[in-house]
Design an enzyme around this catalytic site. Structure first.
Site, PDB file in Angstrom:
ATOM      1  N   GLY A 142       6.185   1.471   2.875  1.00  0.00           N
ATOM      2  CA  GLY A 142       7.477   0.940   3.152  1.00  0.00           C
ATOM      3  C   GLY A 142       8.325   0.609   1.883  1.00  0.00           C
ATOM      4  O   GLY A 142       9.547   0.545   1.753  1.00  0.00           O
ATOM      5  N   GLU A 200       9.731   3.579   0.829  1.00  0.00           N
ATOM      6  CA  GLU A 200      10.852   3.834   1.598  1.00  0.00           C
ATOM      7  C   GLU A 200      12.141   3.174   1.239  1.00  0.00           C
ATOM      8  O   GLU A 200      13.411   3.782   1.315  1.00  0.00           O
ATOM      9  CB  GLU A 200      10.347   3.777   3.072  1.00  0.00           C
ATOM     10  CG  GLU A 200       9.456   4.535   3.597  1.00  0.00           C
ATOM     11  CD  GLU A 200       9.100   4.379   4.844  1.00  0.00           C
ATOM     12  OE1 GLU A 200       8.195   3.203   4.808  1.00  0.00           O
ATOM     13  OE2 GLU A 200       9.187   5.220   5.826  1.00  0.00           O
ATOM     14  N   GLU A 216       0.545   5.566   4.569  1.00  0.00           N
ATOM     15  CA  GLU A 216       0.350   4.996   6.071  1.00  0.00           C
ATOM     16  C   GLU A 216      -0.727   5.978   6.828  1.00  0.00           C
ATOM     17  O   GLU A 216      -1.280   5.205   7.503  1.00  0.00           O
ATOM     18  CB  GLU A 216       1.725   5.158   6.590  1.00  0.00           C
ATOM     19  CG  GLU A 216       2.840   4.125   6.376  1.00  0.00           C
ATOM     20  CD  GLU A 216       3.751   4.669   5.126  1.00  0.00           C
ATOM     21  OE1 GLU A 216       3.365   5.286   4.072  1.00  0.00           O
ATOM     22  OE2 GLU A 216       4.513   3.714   4.796  1.00  0.00           O
ATOM     23  N   ALA A 270       5.020  -2.242   4.155  1.00  0.00           N
ATOM     24  CA  ALA A 270       4.829  -3.490   5.065  1.00  0.00           C
ATOM     25  C   ALA A 270       3.547  -4.213   5.011  1.00  0.00           C
ATOM     26  O   ALA A 270       2.575  -3.497   4.681  1.00  0.00           O
ATOM     27  CB  ALA A 270       5.143  -2.590   6.393  1.00  0.00           C
TER      28      ALA A 270
HETATM   29  C1  LIG Z   1      -1.615  -1.969  -3.250  1.00  0.00           C
HETATM   30  C2  LIG Z   1      -2.946  -1.568  -3.457  1.00  0.00           C
HETATM   31  C3  LIG Z   1      -2.781  -0.487  -4.311  1.00  0.00           C
HETATM   32  C4  LIG Z   1      -3.518  -2.630  -4.565  1.00  0.00           C
HETATM   33  O1  LIG Z   1      -4.671  -2.375  -5.005  1.00  0.00           O
HETATM   34  P1  LIG Z   1      -5.752  -3.413  -5.838  1.00  0.00           P
HETATM   35  O2  LIG Z   1      -7.052  -2.892  -5.861  1.00  0.00           O
HETATM   36  O3  LIG Z   1      -4.949  -3.638  -6.810  1.00  0.00           O
HETATM   37  O4  LIG Z   1      -5.816  -4.555  -4.897  1.00  0.00           O
HETATM   38  P2  LIG Z   1      -6.303  -4.987  -3.291  1.00  0.00           P
HETATM   39  O5  LIG Z   1      -6.269  -3.591  -2.770  1.00  0.00           O
HETATM   40  O6  LIG Z   1      -7.431  -5.835  -3.445  1.00  0.00           O
HETATM   41  O7  LIG Z   1      -5.098  -5.709  -2.576  1.00  0.00           O
HETATM   42  C5  LIG Z   1      -4.717  -7.325  -3.286  1.00  0.00           C
HETATM   43  C6  LIG Z   1      -4.437  -7.989  -2.112  1.00  0.00           C
HETATM   44  O8  LIG Z   1      -3.393  -7.531  -1.419  1.00  0.00           O
HETATM   45  C7  LIG Z   1      -3.441  -7.149  -0.142  1.00  0.00           C
HETATM   46  N1  LIG Z   1      -2.783  -6.122   0.451  1.00  0.00           N
HETATM   47  C8  LIG Z   1      -2.740  -5.018  -0.176  1.00  0.00           C
HETATM   48  N2  LIG Z   1      -1.469  -4.185   0.337  1.00  0.00           N
HETATM   49  C9  LIG Z   1      -1.167  -5.025   1.416  1.00  0.00           C
HETATM   50  C10 LIG Z   1      -0.203  -4.822   2.438  1.00  0.00           C
HETATM   51  N3  LIG Z   1       0.462  -3.635   2.477  1.00  0.00           N
HETATM   52  N4  LIG Z   1      -0.112  -5.355   3.463  1.00  0.00           N
HETATM   53  C11 LIG Z   1      -1.140  -6.610   3.382  1.00  0.00           C
HETATM   54  N5  LIG Z   1      -1.703  -7.194   2.362  1.00  0.00           N
HETATM   55  C12 LIG Z   1      -1.892  -6.009   1.459  1.00  0.00           C
HETATM   56  C13 LIG Z   1      -5.101  -6.808  -0.023  1.00  0.00           C
HETATM   57  O9  LIG Z   1      -5.404  -6.865   1.456  1.00  0.00           O
HETATM   58  C14 LIG Z   1      -5.852  -7.859  -0.959  1.00  0.00           C
HETATM   59  O10 LIG Z   1      -5.788  -9.097  -0.252  1.00  0.00           O
HETATM   60  P3  LIG Z   1      -7.211  -9.741   0.106  1.00  0.00           P
HETATM   61  O11 LIG Z   1      -6.821 -11.036   0.471  1.00  0.00           O
HETATM   62  O12 LIG Z   1      -7.755  -8.751   1.412  1.00  0.00           O
HETATM   63  O13 LIG Z   1      -8.065  -9.550  -1.130  1.00  0.00           O
HETATM   64  C15 LIG Z   1      -3.831  -1.757  -2.399  1.00  0.00           C
HETATM   65  O14 LIG Z   1      -3.972  -2.824  -1.804  1.00  0.00           O
HETATM   66  C16 LIG Z   1      -3.145  -0.846  -1.160  1.00  0.00           C
HETATM   67  O15 LIG Z   1      -3.452   0.426  -1.401  1.00  0.00           O
HETATM   68  N6  LIG Z   1      -2.485  -1.265  -0.218  1.00  0.00           N
HETATM   69  C17 LIG Z   1      -1.989  -0.620   0.825  1.00  0.00           C
HETATM   70  C18 LIG Z   1      -0.748   0.023   0.578  1.00  0.00           C
HETATM   71  C19 LIG Z   1      -0.526   0.839   2.071  1.00  0.00           C
HETATM   72  O16 LIG Z   1      -1.092   1.144   2.874  1.00  0.00           O
HETATM   73  N7  LIG Z   1       0.786   0.385   2.249  1.00  0.00           N
HETATM   74  C20 LIG Z   1       1.509   0.916   3.569  1.00  0.00           C
HETATM   75  C21 LIG Z   1       1.835  -0.112   4.436  1.00  0.00           C
HETATM   76  S1  LIG Z   1       2.305   0.370   6.112  1.00  0.00           S
HETATM   77  C22 LIG Z   1       3.974   0.491   5.699  1.00  0.00           C
HETATM   78  O17 LIG Z   1       4.594   0.276   4.788  1.00  0.00           O
HETATM   79  C23 LIG Z   1       4.605   1.122   6.976  1.00  0.00           C
HETATM   80  C24 LIG Z   1       6.027   1.370   6.546  1.00  0.00           C
HETATM   81  O18 LIG Z   1       6.096   2.968   6.571  1.00  0.00           O
HETATM   82  C25 LIG Z   1       6.898   1.000   8.161  1.00  0.00           C
HETATM   83  C26 LIG Z   1       7.059  -0.236   8.406  1.00  0.00           C
HETATM   84  C27 LIG Z   1       8.143  -0.306   9.625  1.00  0.00           C
HETATM   85  C28 LIG Z   1       7.968  -1.891  10.328  1.00  0.00           C
HETATM   86  C29 LIG Z   1       8.286  -2.736   9.241  1.00  0.00           C
HETATM   87  C30 LIG Z   1       7.929  -4.007   9.921  1.00  0.00           C
HETATM   88  C31 LIG Z   1       7.034  -5.147   8.909  1.00  0.00           C
HETATM   89  C32 LIG Z   1       6.838  -6.021   9.952  1.00  0.00           C
HETATM   90  C33 LIG Z   1       6.002  -7.176   9.167  1.00  0.00           C
HETATM   91  C34 LIG Z   1       5.855  -8.356  10.146  1.00  0.00           C
HETATM   92  C35 LIG Z   1       5.115  -9.490   9.572  1.00  0.00           C
HETATM   93  C36 LIG Z   1       4.934 -10.617  10.338  1.00  0.00           C
HETATM   94  C37 LIG Z   1       4.960 -11.705   9.429  1.00  0.00           C
HETATM   95  O19 LIG Z   1       5.350 -11.896   8.339  1.00  0.00           O
HETATM   96  O20 LIG Z   1       4.339 -12.852   9.905  1.00  0.00           O
END
Ligand SMILES: CC(C)(COP(=O)(O)OP(=O)(O)OC[C@H]1O[C@@H](n2cnc3c(N)ncnc32)[C@H](O)[C@@H]1OP(=O)(O)O)[C@@H](O)C(=O)NCCC(=O)NCCSC(=O)C[C@@H](O)CCCCCCCCCCCCC(=O)O
Length: 721
Positions: free
Chosen positions: A96, A99, A119, A56
């Site tokens: 997500g 998932e 998460e 997400a």
């Molecule tokens: C993915 C990584 C391992 C990559 O690592 P790397 O070192 O290669 O790069 P960076 O960490 O520098 O990341 C690059 C860049 O990408 C941004 N970023 C990374 N992940 C995300 C993310 N998940 N969301 C947003 N942005 C992300 C990062 O900030 C960098 O950008 P910047 O400008 O800051 O340089 C590593 O990044 C990583 O570990 N990421 C996190 C992974 C994570 O934690 N995932 C879990 C997310 S929570 C989730 O998935 C919850 C679900 O279980 C359930 C969800 C239910 C509800 C769903 C509703 C969604 C609604 C969304 C509404 C949006 C509204 C709208 O669209 O306006």
């Protein structure tokens, strides 16, 4: 059946295909179209640019648009599809993203892909049915491990666990299309995870009981791991539908807990500090790092040994240098021991062989060996004269262009650089002990440090798997400068009536891994004593007649000096603020000797003992630390509050679920922090650290703006550099 029978749905939202509103809508539309199209016999879901999805969109959790949007129902749609759906996992499938893959009937991964449900690390739990599907697929112990730790698992491990059906080295998308074609017409019931039972364990109850104890122990006050546990437990006790309802309930608790907000702030703060700038205009955008083919470390004390280990682990050839053979041999033994332990942790015998390769790790007492290194890290005693002598020598011996780094924790980088012919190559690289473990690298630029040197130090931090934070040059830089008033208050509280164990307990309950007195015993009280002697605050150079509890007109506590004079240096001598089972022991026990000593000290100095409550302990320690942070920001020593927070989380054991000291100040509310500082400052007018910072006052006067806007309230003129 030709490839045209397989509909391809590509998740597209660069750079990591995070599931935004638009991406979710596109996924749902794609599924419905494929379902309605009779020519489509199977579906393949993959991600754009070699990445499945990072889950997400984390920024979306604070977006008002998020309300009412859910990923779970879309995943149910995938699973219910009458046409087989195959996930082609390349790069990452996290949160997500994974998932979504769990909703698919088949999963195929590239050998270099990583998967996980991280998460928990951002204060949440997998909220799209992941806590219910994963245990059904791989069993409760493995699912619990993945969900409560958030660790990323490589494709090969995923295959062993049964998380994916196949791992390929070739083109994953093509392999997935082939698989989709192959499974057309096969029954989908056994592939729908929501219909599977959770595999039984001989004694599930006992297993869960023990697992909960472990989860709680590792959580240090963070809520998410325990709620992750509860969600997985629900999978073992309830139907899939009820488990999903429980998951949603727990997810919502976390989402609104405040800890999630703090952890997500910390996630973005860590990324924000990579984009460094300096007041003179140098920036990550324009500066290029130089490659480091070979490095050197001077001084093999505690810090030097850790730094050498860190470099070897990063596969950078190292020359380790000491002043004489006796110290060199001691250092060599210690480094080898550390490397062996690291190799054991990595569980790769091959690593041991590489670590011991003499061509990659050379021990010497000969400075001339430094002629061909690209970067030197000096890690000798905190003594300016000694450091200057070394820098003068290495600037003569090293090749032009070599970077000269000093691992000082407080000393003036410009003064050290003044001993060299190349001040633009000199930079501070402040490692934290143990240097091969701690993630923080404070990178300090001096007046003449080049942008290339900063970029190279940042690149080095990345290679060492550390977080580099670029800061300006002042006594103690950012981390230790903020730490001084914190430790000072802790000692003043002892003078006024408290005890080390009471103060440590309050700060450990707050979430610090270790309180100030246990920390001081661990680090060694003699370190600060030496520094205070050097500053003329104690010892022989103290002018006769100096009042015992005053220096330069300000309150001073001689308590730490008195402990040192009594040979109490902490763990290393078996006695410090606590007593230990033996010299070098680690189990701290309250010490009646110290309690008596404190009582006598108060009598001698006519200090009336009073009861100090937990609130005062917490505020007196934390608020001056934050206060110093506001001064640091105002002076332009750090370019934003995120820098201070990343430093505290990664170098000083600040609880991540509280977002860092500056974030914490913003959640308490700046008016409250200011009011309390004013109150304590009035009660202790001789303590400068309690006097509210002008910048804090300004922010309060401007209406307590959100943290992200703070820096816009600083006029350019107030930046010192
Ligand atoms: C993915 C990584 C391992 C990559 O690592 P790397 O070192 O290669 O790069 P960076 O960490 O520098 O990341 C690059 C860049 O990408 C941004 N970023 C990374 N992940 C995300 C993310 N998940 N969301 C947003 N942005 C992300 C990062 O900030 C960098 O950008 P910047 O400008 O800051 O340089 C590593 O990044 C990583 O570990 N990421 C996190 C992974 C994570 O934690 N995932 C879990 C997310 S929570 C989730 O998935 C919850 C679900 O279980 C359930 C969800 C239910 C509800 C769903 C509703 C969604 C609604 C969304 C509404 C949006 C509204 C709208 O669209 O306006």
């Amino acid at each position: 059946m030709g490839a045209a029978a397989v509909a391809v749905i590509r998740l597209r939202n660069p750079p990591v295909n995070a599931l935004s509103l638009t991406a979710l809508q596109a996924l749902e539309d794609g599924l419905k179209r494929a379902d309605a199209d009779p020519s489509v016999k199977a579906v393949m879901i993959c991600g754009e640019n070699g990445k499945f999805s990072a889950g997400a969109d984390i920024r979306g959790f604070s977006s008002p648009k998020r309300h009412g949007i859910a990923l779970g129902p879309i995943i149910s749609l995938i699973e219910k599809s009458e046409k087989p759906v195959v996930a082609a996992i390349e790069g990452i499938a996290l949160g997500g993203g994974l998932e979504v893959a769990l909703g698919c009937h088949y999963r195929i991964a590239h050998v270099k892909a990583r998967m996980g449900l991280p998460e928990v690390t951002i204060g949440l739990l997998p909220g799209a049915q992941g806590t219910q599907r994963l245990p059904r697929l791989i069993g409760v112990p493995a699912a619990l491990d993945i969900i409560t730790t958030g660790r990323h698992i490589p494709a090969t491990e995923a295959l062993k666990l049964g998380l994916v059906d196949e791992v390929v080295e070739e083109n994953t998308v093509e392999a997935a299309i082939r698989l989709a074609n192959k499974v057309i017409g096969q029954p989908l019931g056994p592939r729908r995870l929501s219909l599977k039972p959770v595999p039984k364990l001989p004694n599930m109850e006992a297993f869960l009981r023990e697992a909960l104890v472990k989860v709680k122990k590792q959580a240090h006050g963070c809520l998410a791991p325990e709620l992750c546990f509860q969600a997985v437990k629900a999978a073992t006790e309830q139907t899939f539908a009820d488990g999903v309802r429980k998951e949603q309930e727990l997810f919502n608790i976390l989402l609104t807990s405040g800890q999630a907000q703090a952890l997500q702030y910390a996630f973005f703060a860590e990324r924000a500090v990579q984009k460094w700038t300096t007041p003179s205009g140098a920036s990550w955008k324009s500066a290029s790092p130089q490659p480091i083919h070979k490095a050197a470390v001077i001084g093999l004390g505690t810090m030097g040994r850790g730094i050498v280990t860190s470099l070897v682990k990063a596969n950078i050839p190292v020359v380790a240098l000491e002043q004489n053979l006796e110290y060199l041999n001691m250092g060599r033994k210690a480094v080898m021991l550390l490397l062996e332990r690291e190799a054991m942790k990595m569980e790769q015998g091959a690593q041991t062989l590489r670590f011991h390769n003499p061509a990659r790790l050379q021990f010497t007492v000969d400075f001339d060996v430094l002629q061909d290194v690209d970067l030197v890290i000096e890690a000798v005693f905190e003594n300016m004269a000694l450091k200057k002598e070394i820098f003068q020598k290495i600037s003569r011996i090293c090749k032009p262009g070599a970077f000269l780094c000093t691992n000082t924790s407080a000393l003036n980088i410009d003064e050290i650089a003044s001993a060299t012919r190349c001040p633009q190559q000199v930079i501070g690289t402040h490692f934290f002990s143990p240097a091969h473990v701690m993630r923080l690298l404070e990178i300090i630029y001096g007046l003449h440090t080049s942008a290339t040197a900063i970029a190279t130090a940042m690149q080095l931090a990345k290679a060492l798997k550390k977080v580099g934070v670029v800061v300006g040059n002042c006594f103690g830089f950012v981390g230790n400068r903020m730490m001084f008033p914190y430790v000072q208050q802790a000692v003043f509280l002892l003078e006024e009536g408290s005890r080390p164990e009471a103060i440590d307990q309050v700060l450990e309950d707050f979430g610090f891994k270790i309180g100030p007195f246990r920390m001081s015993d661990l680090a060694g009280l003699d370190v600060g004593w030496r520094s205070r002697k050097g500053q003329g605050l104690t010892g022989a150079s103290l002018p006769p007649g100096t009042p015992a509890r005053q220096r330069h007109g300000h309150r001073y506590s001689p308590l730490p000096d008195l402990l040192c004079e009594n040979g109490r240096f902490g763990q290393k001598t078996g006695k410090g603020w606590y007593q230990y089972e033996k010299a070098g022991g680690r189990t701290a026990k309250p010490d009646p000797w110290l309690h008596n000593f404190l009582a006598q000290y108060r009598d001698t100095h006519h200090i009336k003992t009073r009861f100090i409550d937990q609130e005062e302990i917490l505020e007196r320690c934390l608020f001056p630390l934050m206060n110093e942070g506001f001064d640091i920001l105002a002076e332009g020593i750090a370019s934003g509050p995120e820098h201070l927070d990343v430093i505290y989380i990664n170098g000083y054991g600040w609880p991540k679920h509280r977002g860092g000291p500056m974030f914490h100040a913003s959640t308490i509310g700046l008016p409250r922090v200011l009011a309390k500082l004013q109150k304590y400052s009035e009660a202790h007018p001789d303590v400068p650290g309690l006097r509210p910072s002008a910048f804090l006052k300004k922010l309060v006067a401007m209406g307590n703006p959100p943290l992200k806007d703070w820096m816009s309230y600083l006029s350019r003129q107030s930046n010192k550099l």
